[in-house]
Design an enzyme around this catalytic site. Structure first.
Site, PDB file in Angstrom:
ATOM      1  N   ALA A 261      46.292  41.740  36.151  1.00 22.46           N
ATOM      2  CA  ALA A 261      46.936  40.424  36.034  1.00 22.46           C
ATOM      3  C   ALA A 261      48.199  40.356  36.901  1.00 22.46           C
ATOM      4  O   ALA A 261      48.859  41.372  37.093  1.00 22.46           O
ATOM      5  CB  ALA A 261      47.277  40.148  34.570  1.00 22.46           C
ATOM      6  N   PRO A 262      48.508  39.180  37.433  1.00 23.00           N
ATOM      7  CA  PRO A 262      47.839  37.884  37.227  1.00 23.00           C
ATOM      8  C   PRO A 262      46.651  37.623  38.154  1.00 23.00           C
ATOM      9  O   PRO A 262      46.084  36.540  38.134  1.00 23.00           O
ATOM     10  CB  PRO A 262      48.960  36.879  37.493  1.00 23.00           C
ATOM     11  N   GLY A 264      46.413  38.321  41.775  1.00 22.62           N
ATOM     12  CA  GLY A 264      46.596  38.165  43.217  1.00 22.62           C
ATOM     13  C   GLY A 264      45.911  39.259  44.017  1.00 22.62           C
ATOM     14  O   GLY A 264      45.175  38.988  44.976  1.00 22.62           O
ATOM     15  N   LYS A 265      46.111  40.496  43.607  1.00 18.37           N
ATOM     16  CA  LYS A 265      45.506  41.626  44.329  1.00 18.37           C
ATOM     17  C   LYS A 265      44.004  41.700  44.048  1.00 18.37           C
ATOM     18  O   LYS A 265      43.219  42.029  44.934  1.00 18.37           O
ATOM     19  CB  LYS A 265      46.198  42.935  43.940  1.00 18.37           C
ATOM     20  N   ASP A 310      42.848  48.754  27.478  1.00 20.04           N
ATOM     21  CA  ASP A 310      43.906  49.700  27.816  1.00 20.04           C
ATOM     22  C   ASP A 310      43.300  50.665  28.833  1.00 20.04           C
ATOM     23  O   ASP A 310      42.384  51.426  28.510  1.00 20.04           O
ATOM     24  CB  ASP A 310      44.367  50.451  26.560  1.00 20.04           C
ATOM     25  N   ASP A 329      47.780  49.437  40.308  1.00 24.06           N
ATOM     26  CA  ASP A 329      49.058  48.752  40.541  1.00 24.06           C
ATOM     27  C   ASP A 329      49.816  48.871  39.220  1.00 24.06           C
ATOM     28  O   ASP A 329      49.694  48.030  38.337  1.00 24.06           O
ATOM     29  CB  ASP A 329      48.813  47.295  40.929  1.00 24.06           C
ATOM     30  N   CYS A 382      55.937  47.756  42.148  1.00 27.98           N
ATOM     31  CA  CYS A 382      56.912  46.817  42.733  1.00 27.98           C
ATOM     32  C   CYS A 382      58.324  47.275  42.371  1.00 27.98           C
ATOM     33  O   CYS A 382      59.162  46.490  41.953  1.00 27.98           O
ATOM     34  CB  CYS A 382      56.646  45.390  42.266  1.00 27.98           C
TER      35      CYS A 382
END
Length: 450
Positions: A261-262, A264-265, A310, A329, A382
């Protein structure tokens, strides 16, 4: 929307974000859409909210001599002072007398005569006497922390990891809002076609070096454009676009996106596969996994199957060596995205970095056996903290001799990034000051063939 109502909205948002831990970007976007604000009003609301948050500690330093005698100041009153001083010091378009007048009117409406008199007195004093000089702060680390509104512990940590110059550049970059960047859905139109259409409609756009699908929008609200509404464009930071570009994807592959989520990747992965193959996506929260499916539907992508799980327990759902590619990510401290989410720097604590690293280690441990021999796993965050990035990579490699860092990783980077100062033997660390992007880390493991 009148300027008074706009400032009342800004005050309510700032109080929610500052006192209740609301996410600035979510609440702001929701308010702009709910009120159906014009580009001008939306721009001013964004400027006041983000500008005040980005400079909160500096404004507090300016206010301190004028509020020190007041024993207790209600949170909303403090945020009213913060946003008023921000406008007086940093915005040239609005005259001081108008800012002070509206602040006093707001304090009358929300409080009582004593509060409005206090607000009026503080702001008029600042107008008359001016603001303090930062040279009063002798400790250079403390001065940088106050000037750029970063917690001192964070500045000290970055200095210990990257040195004073990189830290100062990073702190200063975090004071400026991130430019908007978008990605085209290449199965529906090309980047050149999208950029040409936007230029014809008065937008200013330029190509991104991070992805052949990406470009930067420096003028115009892309969210109002038909290309976005028709699902032909996705808003995504440039550094985030680099992830799917670096996954070495081919049509027909089976790919796992462990923390999706959300979306994009995830959707970028499907686009790189030309929507041929399978993208299995998971998120810890059902509502967020649903967002990924909605995003895929909006972009007309059919290969994505997102559901709640999970990812530390995916061995209960998938056999070992199922996937050609894996993206992790990982959940992280978010210290690379302070330009777009300035509230993070006030809510995060040093301990959070260590507790998150435990989750990152567990995730790597659990998803890595699901990768086929010869398969590739991209690990990204990030954040700009070495403990979550380089040290996490070292830890994983030490525990897993069946994996190595992919020797072709650097070759596959965009040409401009191959000489990046953030490149190390463990991956690529992007700093917000280098390419006008989010701070971001990524690396690529390969599972050795027996």
């Amino acid at each position: 929307m009148t300027k008074y109502v706009l400032r009342e909205t800004a005050l309510n948002l700032l109080t929610r974000i500052g006192e209740q831990g609301g996410y600035s970007h979510v609440l702001l976007d929701r308010e702009i859409n709910k009120q159906n604000l014009s580009a001008q009003d939306g721009g001013l609301l964004t400027e006041i909210v983000y500008g005040t948050l980005q400079r909160r500690d500096l404004i507090d330093f300016y206010l301190e001599p004028f509020t020190a005698k007041q024993k207790k100041i209600k949170p909303w009153v403090r945020w009213l002072l913060y946003m008023s001083v921000y406008q007086m010091v940093f915005l040239e378009r609005v005259p001081d007398h108008a800012i002070i007048h509206e602040a006093v009117e707001l304090s009358k409406k929300k409080g009582h005569k004593g509060i409005s008199s206090f607000t009026n007195g503080v702001l008029r004093n600042i107008q008359r006497k001016g603001i303090r000089d930062l040279d009063e702060i002798k400790d250079p680390i403390q001065r940088l922390a106050v000037e750029t509104s970063h917690p001192k512990w964070l500045v000290e940590r970055w200095v210990s990891q990257y040195g004073k110059d990189v830290t100062e550049d990073m702190c200063r970059a975090n004071m400026h809002h991130l430019p908007m960047s978008v990605r085209v859905q290449p199965l529906r139109l090309t980047r050149d076609e999208a950029m040409e259409q936007l230029r014809e409609d008065g937008y200013k756009v330029e190509e991104s070096i991070f992805s052949k699908q990406g470009f930067i929008v420096s003028q115009g609200n892309i969210l109002n454009h038909p290309l976005f509404k028709e699902g032909k464009l996705t808003v995504q930071d440039q550094s985030s676009m680099l992830v799917a570009e670096m996954m070495d994807l081919e049509k027909g592959m089976t790919v796992l996106d462990a923390c999706s989520a959300p979306g994009g990747k995830t959707t970028h992965i499907a686009e790189k596969l030309e929507d041929e193959g399978t993208v299995i996506a998971y998120d810890l929260h059902e509502k967020k996994a649903k967002l990924v499916n909605e995003k895929a539907e909006q972009l007309q992508l059919t290969t994505i199957k997102a559901s709640q799980a999970d990812s530390r327990k995916l061995d209960e759902r998938h056999d070992p060596e199922t996937f050609d590619r894996i993206l992790l990510d990982a959940p992280c401290s978010g210290l690379g995205v302070l330009r777009g989410k300035p509230d993070i720097k006030y809510h995060k604590k040093k301990e959070d970095i260590f507790s998150l690293r435990k989750i990152q280690d567990d995730l790597l441990e659990k998803v890595s056996p699901l990768l086929k021999e010869g398969g590739k796993l991209v690990y990204s965050t990030c954040t700009v903290d070495k403990h979550e990035n380089e040290e996490a990579v070292q830890h994983f490699l030490k525990a897993h001799p069946e994996f190595q860092l992919d020797p072709t990783f650097i070759e596959d980077l965009p040409e401009e990034l191959k000489s990046s100062a953030g490149l190390s033997e463990y991956g690529l660390q992007l700093f917000p000051q280098d390419w006008d992007t989010d701070g971001f880390f990524l690396t690529r493991f390969v599972r050795k063939s027996e």
